[in-house]
Write a protein that holds these residues in place. Structure first.
Motif, short mmCIF file in Angstrom:
data_model
loop_
_atom_site.label_atom_id
_atom_site.label_comp_id
_atom_site.label_asym_id
_atom_site.label_seq_id
_atom_site.Cartn_x
_atom_site.Cartn_y
_atom_site.Cartn_z
N PRO A 185 0.84 -1.20 0.00
CA PRO A 185 0.00 0.00 0.00
C PRO A 185 0.87 1.25 0.00
N ASP A 186 0.39 2.31 -0.64
CA ASP A 186 1.10 3.58 -0.70
C ASP A 186 0.30 4.61 0.10
N ALA A 187 0.98 5.24 1.05
CA ALA A 187 0.33 6.31 1.83
C ALA A 187 0.28 7.57 0.97
N PHE A 188 -0.93 8.13 0.82
CA PHE A 188 -1.04 9.32 -0.01
C PHE A 188 -1.78 10.45 0.68
N GLY A 189 -2.15 10.31 1.98
CA GLY A 189 -2.83 11.38 2.69
C GLY A 189 -3.04 11.04 4.16
N ILE A 190 -3.65 11.96 4.88
CA ILE A 190 -3.96 11.75 6.29
C ILE A 190 -5.41 12.14 6.53
N ARG A 191 -5.98 11.64 7.61
CA ARG A 191 -7.34 11.97 8.01
C ARG A 191 -7.44 11.85 9.52
N GLU A 192 -8.62 12.22 10.05
CA GLU A 192 -8.84 12.10 11.48
C GLU A 192 -8.75 10.64 11.90
N HIS A 193 -8.16 10.43 13.07
CA HIS A 193 -7.99 9.07 13.57
C HIS A 193 -9.34 8.47 13.96
N ASP A 194 -9.52 7.21 13.60
CA ASP A 194 -10.73 6.48 13.96
C ASP A 194 -10.33 5.41 14.95
N PRO A 195 -11.14 5.19 16.02
CA PRO A 195 -10.77 4.17 17.03
C PRO A 195 -10.54 2.79 16.44
N SER A 196 -11.16 2.50 15.25
CA SER A 196 -10.97 1.18 14.65
C SER A 196 -9.65 1.06 13.90
N ASP A 197 -8.96 2.18 13.72
CA ASP A 197 -7.68 2.14 13.02
C ASP A 197 -6.63 1.43 13.87
N GLY A 198 -5.77 0.72 13.23
CA GLY A 198 -4.67 0.09 13.94
C GLY A 198 -3.67 1.11 14.45
N PHE A 199 -2.88 0.72 15.44
CA PHE A 199 -1.90 1.62 16.02
C PHE A 199 -0.86 2.05 14.98
N ASN A 200 -0.57 1.14 14.06
CA ASN A 200 0.45 1.47 13.05
C ASN A 200 -0.07 2.40 11.96
N ARG A 201 -1.35 2.74 12.02
CA ARG A 201 -1.91 3.67 11.04
C ARG A 201 -1.71 5.13 11.46
N ILE A 202 -1.31 5.37 12.68
CA ILE A 202 -1.17 6.75 13.17
C ILE A 202 0.02 7.42 12.49
N HIS A 203 -0.20 8.63 12.01
CA HIS A 203 0.88 9.42 11.41
C HIS A 203 1.40 10.37 12.49
#
Length: 408
Positions: A185-203
């Motif tokens: 996967p290629d990271a191309f943006g950021i958004r508000e954190h969602d509680p369902s997001d994994g810890f490794n998704r945090i920018h």
């Protein structure tokens, strides 16, 4: 014929000597008999002493590749051979390694024969006939040597990478490289954190700067299988020899398969030839070798229409992209191809061979551009298209799984 004339001559000489009883006639008869006996022995011993060694190419090549073949003819007999014919009966079109030479006693002759694989197929390097005889030409002996090796000539590979589905990405601005189906996967943006997001998704840099948790968003290029549909209906093809629609079609099919496997995708092949050949999609050099081995000997001998073949493909499940290679420029098969795309969300590409340009001396036809059908990309090729005049790939350019074994 020579032996018949020789027998008649001896009979006449014998009759003349018997009738006249002239001593000179008997001496001539004895001399002729001795000469014939020595000539027979010369031819027999000379033929037994000949040994031919040839280092023939073997393995896999492509149309257009050149090759060379060293040959050594050795005379092990204690007799000189004033004439020897080496007759090469290899099945390679336009190639002949034979020649006529003379050899002294216990001598050898070397020569290098070069050729070019002008047509795809399977060929034997041999057999070879070696013919020699006595100096007077009364007798001749021949021996046949079996083929020393076999080669398979794959269709010419050309660059079709820009014509295939998935050649360019539809989203994002990164370029596709490596194995498409395994691209991360290629990271191309950021958004508000969602509680369902994994810890490794945090920018973390954005989180620290904004003071609130932010998550990365991703895009992923989803590669898909590619199914090559090769139209081998005999009534559709035109031309003869290397300038024919079947040769161009085999080249395009081989090129598509090589490009798809090089991406890391799986490729399949289905044809409407006499046997209705079908190779299910698979990945790797082994699959590419199977496809190329078939295309090396494929013939336009089918009777099943392209329309019927695509109708069966439309009923199959899956999300393969479909590449159709055909000399047919119109017909119900285009509607069938549209159904194929809708049935499995498949992307369709048509590589069309303009059959009219392959008739007679060959004309130049214009590219028909994009066909007016939903979801189908259309490309046309005429006889003599520059794409097919490019320099063929060499062994090191091919995927590892199908690199041919070359003669040293």
């Amino acid at each position: 014929m020579r032996r018949a004339l020789l027998a008649v001559g001896l009979a006449v000489l014998f009759f003349f000597a018997y009738i006249t009883a002239i001593p000179l006639a008997f001496k001539m008869l004895y001399a002729a008999g001795l000469l014939i006996g020595l000539s027979w022995l010369w031819a027999r011993l000379g033929a037994r002493g000949l040994v031919l060694r040839r280092e023939s190419p073997e393995g896999a090549y492509q149309v257009g590749e050149q090759f060379s073949e060293p040959l050594v003819l050795q005379n092990r007999a204690p007799l000189s051979l004033p004439w020897i014919e080496v007759i090469d009966r290899s099945s390679i079109p336009g190639y002949d390694a034979g020649r006529a030479i003379s050899l002294g006693a216990r001598r050898q002759r070397r020569w290098l024969s070069s050729g070019r694989f002008a047509a795809r197929g399977r060929y034997l390097m041999g057999p070879v006939d070696i013919v020699t005889g006595d100096p007077f030409g009364f007798f001749q002996r021949s021996q046949r040597l079996p083929p020393t090796s076999a080669v398979v000539v794959y269709p010419r590979l050309v660059d079709v990478s820009s014509l295939l589905p998935g050649a360019a990405r539809n989203s994002g601005d990164t370029s596709a490289a490596g194995r498409f189906v395994d691209s991360p996967p290629d990271a191309f943006g950021i958004r508000e954190h969602d509680p369902s997001d994994g810890f490794n998704r945090i920018h973390w840099p954005s989180t620290a700067r904004l003071g609130r948790p932010m998550s990365k968003t991703f895009e992923k290029f989803e590669g898909s299988d590619v199914m090559v549909v090769l139209d081998l209906d005999g009534s559709a093809h035109r031309g003869a020899g290397v300038v024919s629609t079947i040769e161009y079609a085999a080249s395009l099919a081989a090129s598509v398969a090589a490009d798809v496997v090089g991406r890391g995708q799986s490729v399949g092949l289905t044809c409407n030839d006499r046997r209705l050949t079908s190779l299910p999609p698979a990945r790797g050099g082994g699959q590419l070798r199977r496809v190329l081995e078939y295309l090396a000997v494929a013939e336009a001998n089918g009777t099943t229409s392209l329309d019927t073949m695509l109708a069966g493909l439309a009923q199959a499940r899956g999300q393969q992209s479909v590449v159709v290679i055909t000399p047919r420029g119109s017909g119900r098969w285009i509607d069938r191809l549209t159904e194929v795309g809708r049935a499995g969300r498949r992307r369709s590409t048509v590589l069309h061979l303009v059959a009219e340009s392959f008739v007679g001396a060959g004309g130049v036809a214009s590219d028909s551009g994009e066909v007016a059908a939903e979801g189908i990309s259309w490309y046309s090729f005429a006889a003599g298209d520059p794409l097919f005049a490019t320099r063929p790939h060499h062994a090191e350019d091919l995927p590892v799984g199908i690199r041919p074994r070359m003669a040293s």
